[in-house]
Design an enzyme around this catalytic site. Structure first.
Site, mmCIF file in Angstrom:
data_model
loop_
_atom_site.group_PDB
_atom_site.id
_atom_site.type_symbol
_atom_site.label_atom_id
_atom_site.label_comp_id
_atom_site.label_asym_id
_atom_site.label_seq_id
_atom_site.Cartn_x
_atom_site.Cartn_y
_atom_site.Cartn_z
ATOM 1 N N SER A 178 -3.043 24.578 39.043
ATOM 2 C CA SER A 178 -3.998 24.120 38.100
ATOM 3 C C SER A 178 -5.696 24.523 39.235
ATOM 4 C CB SER A 178 -4.240 23.095 37.834
ATOM 5 O OG SER A 178 -3.939 22.500 39.650
ATOM 6 N N ASP A 232 -11.692 14.312 40.667
ATOM 7 C CA ASP A 232 -9.994 13.498 41.220
ATOM 8 C C ASP A 232 -10.284 13.359 42.622
ATOM 9 O OD1 ASP A 232 -9.179 16.370 41.933
ATOM 10 O OD2 ASP A 232 -8.201 16.907 40.271
ATOM 11 N N HIS A 281 -8.211 18.327 43.514
ATOM 12 C CA HIS A 281 -8.614 19.386 42.900
ATOM 13 C C HIS A 281 -10.264 19.847 43.419
ATOM 14 C CE1 HIS A 281 -5.407 18.537 40.432
ATOM 15 N NE2 HIS A 281 -4.935 20.350 40.031
#
Length: 340
Positions: free
Chosen positions: A85, A249, A252
Site C-alpha cells: 500500500s 489513518d 500510512h
C-alpha cells in the site's frame, strides 16, 4: 492492511513471548496484554480501504501535467512500482502525492528524460505477492528500465518468516535484473514511529521490522539491486512531526511522508541508471538512532540514569551547603569583630 493480517502477526508475536517465559501465569498475561494492545491499535489505525489515486502516465521534465500513455507515446525510461500500500500510495488524496509520481517527476527533472510510470503495487501485499506482480508485468509487456519496490510492513504484521520474506524479495529483484532492469528497494520502514501502536507491542513489531530490513538489504544487494534504508532515513522526521508525516489513518504516510521517501530514493535510482549528477551518495546507516531512543528499554535506562544522578546530587548537597555557609560566614562584614 486487513484486520486478520494484523491480528495473526500479533498472535505470533505473543506466542513467542509466551514460549520464552517460564511462568505460565505471566506468559498468559503477556499474551493477553499484547492482544489487547493490538485491538486498541487496530481501532486507532483503522482499515484504510480507499483506492489510491490513478497516477500512471508519461512525466516530462518541468511538466505540470503528465501525458496519458498510448503505444505511440514516446518515452525515455520506463519506471515500474511494485509492492504494498505504501508503494501504491494509500493515504494520498491526489495523484500528485502518490510516491510513484513524486519519484517519476524528480527523476525526470534530474535526468532531463521522459519517464513512463506504471504501477503494479497492491494494497495489503506482502513479499508473497511480489512474484504475481512481476508475472503481471511480463504479461502486460516487456520489462521496464527501472523498478522501485516498497514492501515489508505487511510481512511484519503477518509475522511472515524474515528469511523467507527476504528470499522472496531477492527472487523478485533477480528476475528483474535478469532483464537489465535497475532495481531500487525501499526496505521495511521503522514501525517504531507509529505511535498509534502502544508499548510494548510497538517495540516488538519494530524489532521484527528492523531485522527484516537488514535481511532485505542483504538479499537485494546479493541479487544486484540497490537497497535504501528507509527505517533510518525517515524515522527522525516521522518522530519529529507525526501530524504532518502521517495520513489520517495514523499508519500510512501523508504526502509529506511520501515526498521524503522519494527524496531518498531518486538519487539511488538515478545512480543505478547511470544518470545521477548530484554528487557522491553518502553511506546510509541501517538502524534509526531516533527510533532507538524511543524504545521502552532505552527510556527506562535513561530514567534510571537520571534517578541515580539526582540521588548522587542530593547526597552531595549537604556537604556543599556547609561549604557555602562557611565561605559566606567568613566573608560577611563584622564577622571578625564578633569572633574577637
Amino acid at each position: 492492511m486487513p484486520k486478520r493480517t494484523w491480528q495473526s502477526g500479533v498472535k505470533a508475536g505473543a506466542a513467542a513471548v509466551v514460549a520464552g517465559s517460564s511462568a505460565g501465569t505471566l506468559s498468559w498475561a503477556a499474551y493477553s496484554y499484547l492482544m489487547s494492545q493490538a485491538t486498541a491499535a487496530r481501532g486507532v489505525i483503522g482499515h484504510n480501504v480507499a483506492k489510491p489515486p490513478e497516477a500512471d502516465g508519461v512525466y516530462s521534465p518541468g511538466a505540470a501535467v503528465p501525458e496519458r500513455w498510448l503505444r505511440t507515446t514516446p518515452y525515455d525510461v520506463h519506471l515500474m512500482i511494485f509492492g504494498d500500500s505504501t508503494a501504491a500510495g494509500v493515504g494520498c488524496l491526489s495523484a500528485e502525492e502518490v510516491p510513484g509520481v513524486q519519484i517519476a517527476r524528480r527523476l525526470a527533472d534530474e535526468t532531463g528524460k521522459r519517464i513512463r510510470l506504471s504501477t503494479k503495487a497492491i494494497g495489503g501485499a506482502t513479499s508473497r505477492g511480489l512474484s504475481g506482480q512481476v508475472d503481471a508485468m511480463f504479461v502486460a509487456g516487456p520489462p521496464p528500465d527501472a523498478a522501485v519496490i516498497l514492501v515489508g510492513a505487511n510481512d511484519v504484521t503477518s509475522k511472515n518468516s524474515i528469511r523467507a520474506s527476504a528470499r522472496r524479495l531477492g527472487e523478485a529483484v533477480e528476475r528483474l535484473r535478469a532483464h537489465d532492469c535497475a532495481v531500487v528497494v525501499g526496505t521495511c520502514p521503522d514501525l517504531g514511529v507509529v505511535t498509534a501502536i502502544p508499548q510494548p507491542l510497538r517495540t516488538v513489531v519494530r524489532t521484527w521490522g528492523l531485522r527484516l530490513a537488514r535481511a532485505q538489504a542483504a538479499a537485494t544487494s546479493a541479487a544486484g539491486g540497490h537497497p535504501v534504508a528507509l527505517a533510518d532515513l525517515l524515522a527522525p522526521e516521522f518522530l519529529a512531526a507525526p501530524d504532518r508525516m502521517f495520513s489520517s489513518d495514523h499508519f500510512h504516510p501523508s504526502a509529506a511522508g511520501y515526498e521524503l521517501a522519494a527524496i531518498q530514493i531518486v538519487p539511488v535510482l538515478a545512480t543505478a541508471l547511470g544518470m545521477w549528477h548530484g554528487g557522491p551518495l553518502p553511506d546510509l546507516p541501517e538502524v534509526s538512532e531516533a527510533a532507538e531512543s524511543r524504545k521502552l528499554s532505552t527510556r527506562m535506562t535513561a530514567s534510571l540514569n537520571r534517578f541515580l544522578w539526582r540521588r548522587n546530587v542530593r547526597r552531595r548537597a549537604p556537604a556543599r551547603l556547609d561549604e557555602l555557609l562557611a565561605i559566606e560566614e567568613a566573608s560577611a562584614p563584622g564577622t571578625r569583630r564578633v569572633a574577637e
